[in-house]
Each structure stands twice: as structure tokens, then as C-alpha cells.
Design a protein around this motif. Structure first.
Motif, PDB file in Angstrom:
ATOM      1  N   GLU A 122     -24.670  22.063 -32.725  1.00  9.90           N
ATOM      2  CA  GLU A 122     -26.085  21.013 -32.805  1.00  9.90           C
ATOM      3  C   GLU A 122     -27.090  21.619 -32.089  1.00  9.90           C
ATOM      4  O   GLU A 122     -26.913  20.866 -30.452  1.00  9.90           O
ATOM      5  CB  GLU A 122     -25.971  19.834 -33.115  1.00  9.90           C
ATOM      6  N   ALA A 123     -28.570  21.556 -32.511  1.00  7.80           N
ATOM      7  CA  ALA A 123     -29.417  21.707 -31.235  1.00  7.80           C
ATOM      8  C   ALA A 123     -29.629  21.329 -29.923  1.00  7.80           C
ATOM      9  O   ALA A 123     -30.012  21.505 -29.126  1.00  7.80           O
ATOM     10  CB  ALA A 123     -30.683  22.296 -31.842  1.00  7.80           C
ATOM     11  N   ARG A 124     -29.959  19.876 -30.596  1.00 10.42           N
ATOM     12  CA  ARG A 124     -29.779  19.204 -30.081  1.00 10.42           C
ATOM     13  C   ARG A 124     -29.069  19.230 -27.901  1.00 10.42           C
ATOM     14  O   ARG A 124     -29.104  18.847 -26.692  1.00 10.42           O
ATOM     15  CB  ARG A 124     -30.322  17.354 -29.845  1.00 10.42           C
ATOM     16  N   ARG A 125     -27.547  18.627 -28.215  1.00  5.82           N
ATOM     17  CA  ARG A 125     -26.753  18.752 -27.755  1.00  5.82           C
ATOM     18  C   ARG A 125     -26.345  20.528 -26.821  1.00  5.82           C
ATOM     19  O   ARG A 125     -25.889  19.678 -26.057  1.00  5.82           O
ATOM     20  CB  ARG A 125     -25.510  18.476 -28.948  1.00  5.82           C
ATOM     21  N   SER A 126     -26.914  20.690 -27.750  1.00 11.57           N
ATOM     22  CA  SER A 126     -26.538  21.796 -27.028  1.00 11.57           C
ATOM     23  C   SER A 126     -27.771  22.034 -26.060  1.00 11.57           C
ATOM     24  O   SER A 126     -27.116  22.702 -24.874  1.00 11.57           O
ATOM     25  CB  SER A 126     -26.376  23.258 -27.975  1.00 11.57           C
ATOM     26  N   ALA A 127     -28.814  22.196 -26.165  1.00 10.24           N
ATOM     27  CA  ALA A 127     -29.677  22.626 -25.012  1.00 10.24           C
ATOM     28  C   ALA A 127     -29.720  21.421 -24.153  1.00 10.24           C
ATOM     29  O   ALA A 127     -29.247  21.459 -22.675  1.00 10.24           O
ATOM     30  CB  ALA A 127     -31.076  21.461 -25.259  1.00 10.24           C
ATOM     31  N   ALA A 128     -29.064  19.724 -24.677  1.00 13.93           N
ATOM     32  CA  ALA A 128     -28.614  19.099 -23.060  1.00 13.93           C
ATOM     33  C   ALA A 128     -27.527  19.749 -22.440  1.00 13.93           C
ATOM     34  O   ALA A 128     -27.699  19.364 -21.646  1.00 13.93           O
ATOM     35  CB  ALA A 128     -28.716  17.684 -24.614  1.00 13.93           C
ATOM     36  N   THR A 129     -26.262  20.297 -22.864  1.00 12.63           N
ATOM     37  CA  THR A 129     -25.214  19.940 -22.172  1.00 12.63           C
ATOM     38  C   THR A 129     -25.200  21.479 -21.388  1.00 12.63           C
ATOM     39  O   THR A 129     -24.732  22.054 -20.665  1.00 12.63           O
ATOM     40  CB  THR A 129     -24.030  20.525 -23.633  1.00 12.63           C
ATOM     41  N   GLN A 130     -26.364  22.756 -21.905  1.00 13.45           N
ATOM     42  CA  GLN A 130     -26.773  23.525 -20.655  1.00 13.45           C
ATOM     43  C   GLN A 130     -27.663  22.999 -20.083  1.00 13.45           C
ATOM     44  O   GLN A 130     -27.349  23.957 -18.615  1.00 13.45           O
ATOM     45  CB  GLN A 130     -27.532  24.870 -22.325  1.00 13.45           C
ATOM     46  N   ASN A 131     -28.201  22.033 -20.082  1.00 11.43           N
ATOM     47  CA  ASN A 131     -29.050  21.827 -18.885  1.00 11.43           C
ATOM     48  C   ASN A 131     -28.201  21.441 -18.126  1.00 11.43           C
ATOM     49  O   ASN A 131     -29.181  21.409 -16.798  1.00 11.43           O
ATOM     50  CB  ASN A 131     -29.987  20.651 -19.753  1.00 11.43           C
ATOM     51  N   VAL A 132     -27.278  20.295 -17.765  1.00 14.11           N
ATOM     52  CA  VAL A 132     -26.779  19.813 -17.276  1.00 14.11           C
ATOM     53  C   VAL A 132     -25.707  21.179 -16.593  1.00 14.11           C
ATOM     54  O   VAL A 132     -25.660  20.970 -14.928  1.00 14.11           O
ATOM     55  CB  VAL A 132     -25.203  19.521 -17.898  1.00 14.11           C
ATOM     56  N   PHE A 133     -25.354  21.550 -17.218  1.00 10.86           N
ATOM     57  CA  PHE A 133     -24.897  23.428 -16.589  1.00 10.86           C
ATOM     58  C   PHE A 133     -25.887  23.850 -15.862  1.00 10.86           C
ATOM     59  O   PHE A 133     -25.289  24.770 -14.404  1.00 10.86           O
ATOM     60  CB  PHE A 133     -24.402  24.229 -17.302  1.00 10.86           C
ATOM     61  N   PHE A 134     -27.026  24.220 -15.858  1.00 17.81           N
ATOM     62  CA  PHE A 134     -28.418  24.866 -15.274  1.00 17.81           C
ATOM     63  C   PHE A 134     -28.367  24.150 -14.313  1.00 17.81           C
ATOM     64  O   PHE A 134     -28.295  24.829 -12.920  1.00 17.81           O
ATOM     65  CB  PHE A 134     -29.363  24.728 -16.246  1.00 17.81           C
ATOM     66  N   ALA A 135     -28.392  22.624 -14.134  1.00 17.46           N
ATOM     67  CA  ALA A 135     -28.667  22.016 -12.629  1.00 17.46           C
ATOM     68  C   ALA A 135     -27.538  21.698 -11.801  1.00 17.46           C
ATOM     69  O   ALA A 135     -28.044  22.432 -10.300  1.00 17.46           O
ATOM     70  CB  ALA A 135     -29.272  20.452 -13.262  1.00 17.46           C
ATOM     71  N   PHE A 136     -26.552  21.525 -12.755  1.00 20.72           N
ATOM     72  CA  PHE A 136     -24.956  22.061 -11.550  1.00 20.72           C
ATOM     73  C   PHE A 136     -24.982  23.417 -10.672  1.00 20.72           C
ATOM     74  O   PHE A 136     -24.361  23.427  -9.956  1.00 20.72           O
ATOM     75  CB  PHE A 136     -23.884  21.321 -12.450  1.00 20.72           C
ATOM     76  N   GLY A 137     -25.438  24.322 -11.928  1.00 22.00           N
ATOM     77  CA  GLY A 137     -25.342  26.028 -11.326  1.00 22.00           C
ATOM     78  C   GLY A 137     -26.106  25.821 -10.134  1.00 22.00           C
ATOM     79  O   GLY A 137     -25.529  26.468  -8.861  1.00 22.00           O
ATOM     80  N   MET A 138     -27.024  25.235 -10.104  1.00 21.43           N
ATOM     81  CA  MET A 138     -28.556  26.217  -9.174  1.00 21.43           C
ATOM     82  C   MET A 138     -27.879  24.637  -8.403  1.00 21.43           C
ATOM     83  O   MET A 138     -28.207  25.964  -6.865  1.00 21.43           O
ATOM     84  CB  MET A 138     -30.010  24.987  -9.805  1.00 21.43           C
ATOM     85  N   ALA A 139     -27.750  23.797  -7.357  1.00 20.22           N
ATOM     86  CA  ALA A 139     -26.966  22.995  -7.045  1.00 20.22           C
ATOM     87  C   ALA A 139     -26.218  23.789  -6.472  1.00 20.22           C
ATOM     88  O   ALA A 139     -25.893  24.210  -4.567  1.00 20.22           O
ATOM     89  CB  ALA A 139     -26.940  21.879  -7.228  1.00 20.22           C
ATOM     90  N   VAL A 140     -25.065  24.592  -7.022  1.00 22.44           N
ATOM     91  CA  VAL A 140     -24.524  25.425  -6.529  1.00 22.44           C
ATOM     92  C   VAL A 140     -24.654  26.168  -5.829  1.00 22.44           C
ATOM     93  O   VAL A 140     -23.765  27.080  -4.358  1.00 22.44           O
ATOM     94  CB  VAL A 140     -22.962  25.380  -7.558  1.00 22.44           C
ATOM     95  N   SER A 141     -25.570  26.832  -6.902  1.00 20.24           N
ATOM     96  CA  SER A 141     -25.928  28.045  -5.901  1.00 20.24           C
ATOM     97  C   SER A 141     -27.201  28.122  -4.385  1.00 20.24           C
ATOM     98  O   SER A 141     -27.381  29.133  -3.763  1.00 20.24           O
ATOM     99  CB  SER A 141     -26.978  28.999  -6.761  1.00 20.24           C
ATOM    100  N   ILE A 142     -27.246  26.923  -4.512  1.00 23.92           N
ATOM    101  CA  ILE A 142     -28.456  26.629  -3.460  1.00 23.92           C
ATOM    102  C   ILE A 142     -27.537  26.604  -2.143  1.00 23.92           C
ATOM    103  O   ILE A 142     -27.897  27.136  -1.049  1.00 23.92           O
ATOM    104  CB  ILE A 142     -28.624  25.622  -3.619  1.00 23.92           C
ATOM    105  N   ALA A 143     -26.617  25.469  -2.574  1.00 29.11           N
ATOM    106  CA  ALA A 143     -25.282  25.400  -1.456  1.00 29.11           C
ATOM    107  C   ALA A 143     -24.915  26.903  -0.809  1.00 29.11           C
ATOM    108  O   ALA A 143     -24.796  26.705   0.064  1.00 29.11           O
ATOM    109  CB  ALA A 143     -24.274  24.574  -1.481  1.00 29.11           C
ATOM    110  N   ALA A 144     -24.583  27.485  -1.557  1.00 30.78           N
ATOM    111  CA  ALA A 144     -23.458  29.390  -1.277  1.00 30.78           C
ATOM    112  C   ALA A 144     -24.640  29.973  -0.214  1.00 30.78           C
ATOM    113  O   ALA A 144     -24.170  30.450   0.198  1.00 30.78           O
ATOM    114  CB  ALA A 144     -22.971  29.691  -2.776  1.00 30.78           C
ATOM    115  N   LEU A 145     -26.359  30.356  -0.973  1.00 30.61           N
ATOM    116  CA  LEU A 145     -27.101  30.751  -0.031  1.00 30.61           C
ATOM    117  C   LEU A 145     -28.004  30.221   0.988  1.00 30.61           C
ATOM    118  O   LEU A 145     -27.187  31.494   2.360  1.00 30.61           O
ATOM    119  CB  LEU A 145     -28.555  31.056  -1.204  1.00 30.61           C
ATOM    120  N   THR A 146     -27.596  28.166   0.488  1.00 33.37           N
ATOM    121  CA  THR A 146     -27.415  28.349   2.706  1.00 33.37           C
ATOM    122  C   THR A 146     -26.555  27.854   3.108  1.00 33.37           C
ATOM    123  O   THR A 146     -26.955  28.732   4.547  1.00 33.37           O
ATOM    124  CB  THR A 146     -27.893  26.647   2.493  1.00 33.37           C
TER     125      THR A 146
END
Length: 246
Positions: free
Chosen positions: A160-184
Motif C-alpha cells: 500500500e502506497a503510504r506504508r511503502s513510501a514511509a518504510t522506504q524513507n526509513v531505509f533511505f535515511a538509515f542508508g544515508m547515515a551508514v553511507s556517510i559513516a563509511a565514506l567519512t
């Protein structure tokens, strides 16, 4: 000492790309990196990939806060684990391509891979092993370019669209944080990336606020073709410019 910010013209182009990508990410759970990364590679390549990741963290976190009640929390652990593995792999690759002529080609290629994955019509479903695999691929793509959404978009295609977007946004935010840490840790994020990202935060905040009324009205399917079209166009221009010159 390198300039901390691009010139005004490139800055305005990047700000517009950040705003468009942010709106797409908020409404559909994907789109920020696919729009922002190739545009940044054209307008201000010396700020890749750090600035896209730093601004992407703000986009994902802001989008998650707006829809946190719709997140499917049981899906998060395997996806998070895969994302961390992918970030480590990508940091090793990034240390060899950032600052070289290969980077724009990598960004353009990853964007086109994302577009192909998005239109492939695959239906996998959010099983733990699938989430781990998608998270790993997203971690590699996202750390190199800020484009980590397409693998997860395939997993949540039938949710369902709202659940899909919300859960993907969590993965997106977490992924950005992990990627920032790795590149730092790899020494690939510095003061200029932070400074440029900081100047884009007001644009992101304003965009998240402006699109909020549309979040429950706009169907994800109506946004997706525009997001993919913008991404494919920017990636094609970036690849062509890298191969044949300005």
C-alpha cells in the motif's frame, strides 16, 4: 584550500534539483538521489558523493518523521543489515573512483540501473532474505552515488502506497547515515561537503513543508514516470558529457 561552496549559478541548479528530488522522495519513497546525483555531477562534481548523502539524510529523516506511523517495523532489521554490508563494499570502491573521470560514468550508470530496475516489473515482496539482498545492493548504489532507493522500491512495489513510501524513507535515511559513516572513515567526506549541504537544508525543509498536503492525495503511480524521466535524462546528459566532453 578548496572552495567550500560552488558558484551561485551551479548552486541554484543544485538547489532546484534538491527541491525536486526531495518532493519526489517525500511523496513516493524514492527519487531524491536519482534526480540530485546526476545534476550535482554536472553542476558541481567536486562535491560528490558527500553532499548528496548529507542532504539525503535530511530528506529521508524529514519524510520518515512525517509518516512514521505507517512504517512496517518488522522489515527493518534485515534491510538495515544489508545496507551496512553494501556501504562497506561501496566505500572500498569509492576510494578508487572519487575524484577521477570515472565517477561521472559511475553515477550515470547507477542512475540508469535504477531506472531499469524501477521499470522491470519485478515482484519480490518484503521477505527477510529479499530485504537483506535489496539492502546490500542499495548500500552499494547509495554510498557511491546517493541512489539507493530502486532496489527497495522493487521490494515494496505491491505494498500500500503510504506504508511503502514511509518504510522506504526509513531505509533511505538509515542508508544515508551508514553511507556517510563509511565514506567519512574512508576520508571522502570533508568540510566542503558539510558546508554545501548546510546551505541546501533550508530548501529541503521548505520543500518538505510545501508538499505535505499532497502526501495523502497524490498517487505514487502518477509521480513515478516523471521521476524516472527526469533521472534518465540527467543521467544520459552526464554520460554523454563525460564521454565526449563539454
Amino acid at each position: 584550500m578548496p572552495d567550500l561552496l560552488p558558484a551561485l549559478g551551479p548552486w541554484l541548479i543544485c538547489a532546484l534539483a534538491a527541491a525536486v528530488g526531495c518532493a519526489l522522495q517525500r511523496l513516493a519513497g524514492q527519487g531524491f538521489g536519482m534526480v540530485a546525483a546526476p545534476v550535482l555531477a554536472l553542476a558541481a562534481p567536486e562535491f560528490l558523493p558527500g553532499t548528496v548523502l548529507l542532504t539525503g539524510l535530511a530528506v529521508g529523516a524529514g519524510s520518515f518523521v512525517a509518516d512514521r506511523s505507517a512504517v512496517v517495523t518488522r522489515d527493518l532489521p534485515p534491510g538495515f543489515a544489508g545496507r551496512m554490508l553494501g556501504a562497506v563494499i561501496a566505500a572500498w570502491i569509492a576510494a578508487r573512483v572519487v575524484g577521477t573521470p570515472a565517477l561521472p560514468l559511475v553515477v550515470g550508470g547507477v542512475v540508469w540501473l535504477g531506472v531499469i530496475l524501477s521499470v522491470a516489473g519485478l515482484r519480490l515482496g518484503p521477505a527477510p532474505r529479499v530485504l537483506f539482498g535489496a539492502g546490500t545492493v542499495a548500500g552499494v548504489m547509495g554510498t557511491l552515488t546517493g541512489i539507493g532507493a530502486p532496489p527497495m522500491a522493487i521490494v515494496y512495489a505491491d505494498v500500500e502506497a503510504r506504508r511503502s513510501a514511509a518504510t522506504q524513507n526509513v531505509f533511505f535515511a538509515f542508508g544515508m547515515a551508514v553511507s556517510i559513516a563509511a565514506l567519512t572513515v574512508a576520508g571522502l567526506i570533508g568540510l566542503r561537503h558539510v558546508a554545501f549541504a548546510a546551505t541546501l537544508l533550508p530548501v529541503i525543509g521548505a520543500t518538505l513543508w510545501l508538499v505535505r498536503p499532497w502526501a495523502v492525495r497524490v498517487a505514487r503511480g502518477r509521480i513515478r514516470p516523471w521521476a524516472l524521466g527526469l533521472a534518465a535524462t540527467a543521467a544520459t546528459v552526464l554520460i554523454a558529457r563525460s564521454l565526449i566532453g563539454p
